[in-house]
Design a protein around this motif. Sequence first.
Motif, PDB file in Angstrom:
ATOM      1  N   TYR A 130       0.693  -1.247   0.006  1.00 32.08           N
ATOM      2  CA  TYR A 130       0.394  -0.039  -0.048  1.00 32.08           C
ATOM      3  C   TYR A 130       0.794   1.500   0.307  1.00 32.08           C
ATOM      4  O   TYR A 130       1.963   1.659   1.027  1.00 32.08           O
ATOM      5  CB  TYR A 130      -1.265  -0.170   1.499  1.00 32.08           C
ATOM      6  N   GLY A 368      -6.225  -6.525  -2.011  1.00 30.81           N
ATOM      7  CA  GLY A 368      -6.016  -5.607  -0.424  1.00 30.81           C
ATOM      8  C   GLY A 368      -6.873  -6.213   0.465  1.00 30.81           C
ATOM      9  O   GLY A 368      -6.914  -7.224   0.125  1.00 30.81           O
ATOM     10  N   GLN A 390      -7.945  -1.442   2.100  1.00 28.21           N
ATOM     11  CA  GLN A 390      -6.902  -1.479   2.212  1.00 28.21           C
ATOM     12  C   GLN A 390      -6.997  -1.726   0.311  1.00 28.21           C
ATOM     13  O   GLN A 390      -7.482  -2.942  -0.196  1.00 28.21           O
ATOM     14  CB  GLN A 390      -5.963  -1.743   2.408  1.00 28.21           C
ATOM     15  N   PRO A 394      -4.250   2.466  -4.305  1.00 28.24           N
ATOM     16  CA  PRO A 394      -5.561   3.727  -3.517  1.00 28.24           C
ATOM     17  C   PRO A 394      -6.488   3.636  -4.589  1.00 28.24           C
ATOM     18  O   PRO A 394      -8.102   4.751  -3.790  1.00 28.24           O
ATOM     19  CB  PRO A 394      -4.567   5.068  -3.140  1.00 28.24           C
ATOM     20  N   VAL A 397     -10.131   2.487  -2.891  1.00 29.87           N
ATOM     21  CA  VAL A 397     -10.907   2.382  -1.585  1.00 29.87           C
ATOM     22  C   VAL A 397     -12.141   2.580  -1.894  1.00 29.87           C
ATOM     23  O   VAL A 397     -13.167   4.160  -2.203  1.00 29.87           O
ATOM     24  CB  VAL A 397      -9.850   3.056  -0.815  1.00 29.87           C
TER      25      VAL A 397
END
Length: 441
Positions: A130, A368, A390, A394, A397
């Motif tokens: 991440y 994730g 996560q 990104p 999300v």
Amino acid sequence: MQERKYHAYTLQNYKQIPQIRMLTDDQLEAIEVVGRVLPFKSNNYVVEELIDWNNIPHDPIFTLTFPRKEMLSKKHYNAILTLLHAGADEKTIRDKAHEIRLELNPNPGDQQHNVPVMDKIKLHGIQHKYRETVLFFPSQGQTCHAYCTFCFRWPQFSGMNELKFAMKEADLLHKYLLKHPKVTDVLFTGGDPLTATAKILSVYIEPLLGKEFSHIRHIRIGSKSLAYWPYRFLTDKDADELLGLFEKVTKAGKHLAFQAHFNHPIELSTEVVKQAVQRIKNTGAQIRTQSPLLRYINDQWETWAQLWKEQVSLGLIPYYMFIARDTGAKPFFEVPLEKAWHIYRKAYSKVSGICRTVRGPSMSASPGKIQLLGVSEVKGEKVFVLRFLQCRNPDLVDIPFFAKYDPKATWFDQLQPAFGEKEFFFQHHLSVEKEGYLMWE
Ligand SMILES: *Cc1c(COP(=O)(O)O)cnc(C)c1O
Ligand code: SF4
């Protein structure tokens, strides 16, 4: 307070545990057999203060650190038992155990995929999945004060060196972080990094307090020491030095985030754990808590509600409820996703808002961390509603998405997209070949 001496109990010496005489022959046999395959280690604090020996085999902490017959399949169990009965030599037994381990998915969730490369060197002690957070595995912290029977990092303890993520060079970590200004969090993990000495931890952590690391805001330490050995913060020789290091971090204006693993309220019940929590908090560090949901250990909503309430009373912040990963003794511990959500929801609805900082049930899968938000019905189709907490990417999300309802599923890879769709919404955004750390460079 007087120093408490640490005694580990393993396959070699567990017969010295006085209470072990309370076990039946079958239970002792299970320790010998299963203990060859899955890592087994307990200690004097766990044995004397956490386990209720009048409640074997049902005691949750016994199940947490002692092998039980049902943790292996009949086939695997009998294979080892046969060798033991035949008086096979150590090497034959070890080879068989190794072969069985390879069948137990020893490296789940694509962890090897997140190991970055810098100047053509593979950084084996680092995982960067991440954008904001780098995981670091100090090689001196690849053990624990006791071993959890459900652990997904178990190959690190059972002599499978080829799978060991470990890196001696603090130097490489620091160079890597200097090259990645978007990283705000370094999470020290293991094993249990607090099995390393305060001196070694300082070598990794203190340089991060310097000006050139101003992008590193949060030093995070994932540890089970509060539950398995609170004396780490009380009477161990370098307990004061360790707390001094925590204080240096907070005095430097960084957040020291302690991620504590607690699986059951019993682990919070002793006087020593309460004192240890207080000492850590006095350094300015904050303690967040996490645990997987495990059958036979904490698969009752009442247990979770109590766990979160006790934590908040002690000043800890409930953080994650995980689904146990698909590895090792998973068939023994697994809980269907739907049931996990019911346990979560019921517990969540029974506690006050101040405990509802927790998020779950969450699966750490290769794309994730995926949270099951619940079961719902959309246009006549029963579905699971999910979201990323996560994600490698990104931008994905927190977007709700849907899977076909499946009452038996216990892990994300068993789920199908809902509404007859061919793939989940994220699949064309995420190519598995692409390492996380390359995706946002
Ligand atoms: C959970 C996890 C983290 C930390 O994530 P947060 O949501 O920030 O707590 C980092 N790396 C990996 C691989 C993880 O599974
Ligand atoms: S404390 Fe964590 S790393 Fe250690 S055995 Fe338990 S789950 Fe595994």
